[in-house]
Design an enzyme around this catalytic site. Sequence first.
Site, PDB file in Angstrom:
ATOM      1  N   SER A 290     -59.994 -12.450  35.350  1.00 41.64           N
ATOM      2  CA  SER A 290     -59.958 -11.321  36.274  1.00 41.64           C
ATOM      3  C   SER A 290     -61.377 -11.087  36.786  1.00 41.64           C
ATOM      4  O   SER A 290     -62.036 -12.051  37.183  1.00 41.64           O
ATOM      5  CB  SER A 290     -59.382 -10.108  35.542  1.00 41.64           C
ATOM      6  OG  SER A 290     -59.318  -9.005  36.390  1.00 41.64           O
TER       7      SER A 290
ATOM      8  N   HIS B 201     -56.447 -12.513  38.622  1.00 40.08           N
ATOM      9  CA  HIS B 201     -56.210 -11.247  39.333  1.00 40.08           C
ATOM     10  C   HIS B 201     -57.053 -11.241  40.596  1.00 40.08           C
ATOM     11  O   HIS B 201     -58.136 -11.799  40.626  1.00 40.08           O
ATOM     12  CB  HIS B 201     -56.612 -10.060  38.465  1.00 40.08           C
ATOM     13  CG  HIS B 201     -55.784  -9.926  37.231  1.00 40.08           C
ATOM     14  ND1 HIS B 201     -56.168  -9.203  36.145  1.00 40.08           N
ATOM     15  CD2 HIS B 201     -54.567 -10.444  36.903  1.00 40.08           C
ATOM     16  CE1 HIS B 201     -55.247  -9.263  35.210  1.00 40.08           C
ATOM     17  NE2 HIS B 201     -54.262 -10.018  35.642  1.00 40.08           N
TER      18      HIS B 201
ATOM     19  N   ASP C  79     -54.719  -7.874  30.156  1.00 38.10           N
ATOM     20  CA  ASP C  79     -53.726  -8.880  30.507  1.00 38.10           C
ATOM     21  C   ASP C  79     -54.214 -10.249  30.022  1.00 38.10           C
ATOM     22  O   ASP C  79     -55.380 -10.583  30.187  1.00 38.10           O
ATOM     23  CB  ASP C  79     -53.534  -8.893  32.035  1.00 38.10           C
ATOM     24  CG  ASP C  79     -52.350  -9.726  32.465  1.00 38.10           C
ATOM     25  OD1 ASP C  79     -51.431  -9.929  31.643  1.00 38.10           O
ATOM     26  OD2 ASP C  79     -52.340 -10.187  33.622  1.00 38.10           O
TER      27      ASP C  79
END
Lengths: 190, 282
Positions: free
Chosen positions: A14, A41, A134
Amino acid sequence: MQATDFKIVVIGGSAGSFSVVSAILASIHPQFKIPIVLCLHRLKHVRSGLVEGLSLKSVIKVLEPNDKEKLQYNHVYLAPANYHLFLELDGTIALSTEESFNHSRPSIDYTLSSAAYVYREKALGILLTGANKDGAYGMKDIAGKKGFTIVQDPATCDIDTMPRSALQLFDPNLILSPKEIVQFLNTLPH
Amino acid sequence: MQNSELSQTYKEYLLILKECSPYDFSEYSDNSIDRRIQKIRHDYHLSMPDLIQKTKSDPEFVEQVVEAITVNTTELFRDPKVWNQLRQKVLPTFKNHPKINIWHAGCSTGQEVYSLIILLDDLNLLDKAAIYATDISQKALEHAKRGSYRFSFNYEKYLTNFQGAFEQSDTPDIKKYFNINESKDTISIKPQFLGRVKYIKHDLVKEELPFYNKFDLIFCRNVLIYFNGALQTKIVQRFHDNLFPGGNMVLGSHETLNGFFKTKFAKNGPVYARTNSFHLKY
């Protein structure tokens, strides 16, 4: 100790991961055989341009796959913006627009867990820098199926929430800097 | 979270659901339907035997199951590039048609129905359009009919998409089409654009269609990804049969057709024009 006959490499990341992934794809062996799946992401309003950005330096073809597309050797698959990406038993990719998971679509957990289920000990999961948890459970799933797990050394992360969440859940096979991750990947057969 | 190890179980459940309800999910793609059923069991705290029992005895619960299986993700002008392509290249070809028949198959909560209405209005084509929109979910259809969406979480994205759809030309003010009420947290399509669509509850898996006319445009975006290959083929064949020659089918940006259909449509991004004949290359 290390298995070398991986059938899939899944990389999750991310915040801050673009430059790490870009560096990996720039210095990986151009004939790196194993399909690489990227689940990254994206910034909310910057949905396009990531595949182009990664392609600039990558020595391997990077593409955003279509639903039910078959994985091929020596390709990098980037989860498209706004779709979850799952790996399927028949060697294809499945996309889905289901609800966000961990506030994320694509969700790294979903991609990693599907890799764990399908490829078991032949899955290699790599979790990079990021500002969200995540990916932690997905990595644990890979470890649980005796797959191989690498977490980016939090000391080398822009934001270390993501790797730290993973390290709280399980002990990965290796904790490496971005440079060491590339070195590791280049020990794999090509 | 992922596929249950006992993959037989959910397949058995789908057969029971098929037997005791009008719904058939047996040709949905394995991975996604398994995930949806696990979600239902989790949300309702039901073991598989309990789920089966409730499904057999409670028709209202079956409707709730159908709602829960359905994925309703959509947004205004999702993938603005596609809408820009439709606005500049596809819709203008209908200028001389007396009528434009449009079907949104799997319209969800209607954002893309109104996206198209906005483009048609901008091109002065709206009065010629006969618009049908179908979905398996009654709840989604009711929402689509209201044409009112949450302001927060949506507006910024919708505005960016809206501007993307009109890139390279005069972008109208979004307030021409929507009433925006921040205190009520709503963005609502203006009343004059409501009531122009015939909304019908319809399960795409079923053979019979709820209309008699053919179409110039069929939208089916991010629906086929939930079906297995055989069912996808069946549905695409049905779309092909129900398109006028030269009519267009619009899929999601990461959906493609398999080999056989590549000869029956001319592809331009996610827009597929029905061709008149097979392209035979000898």
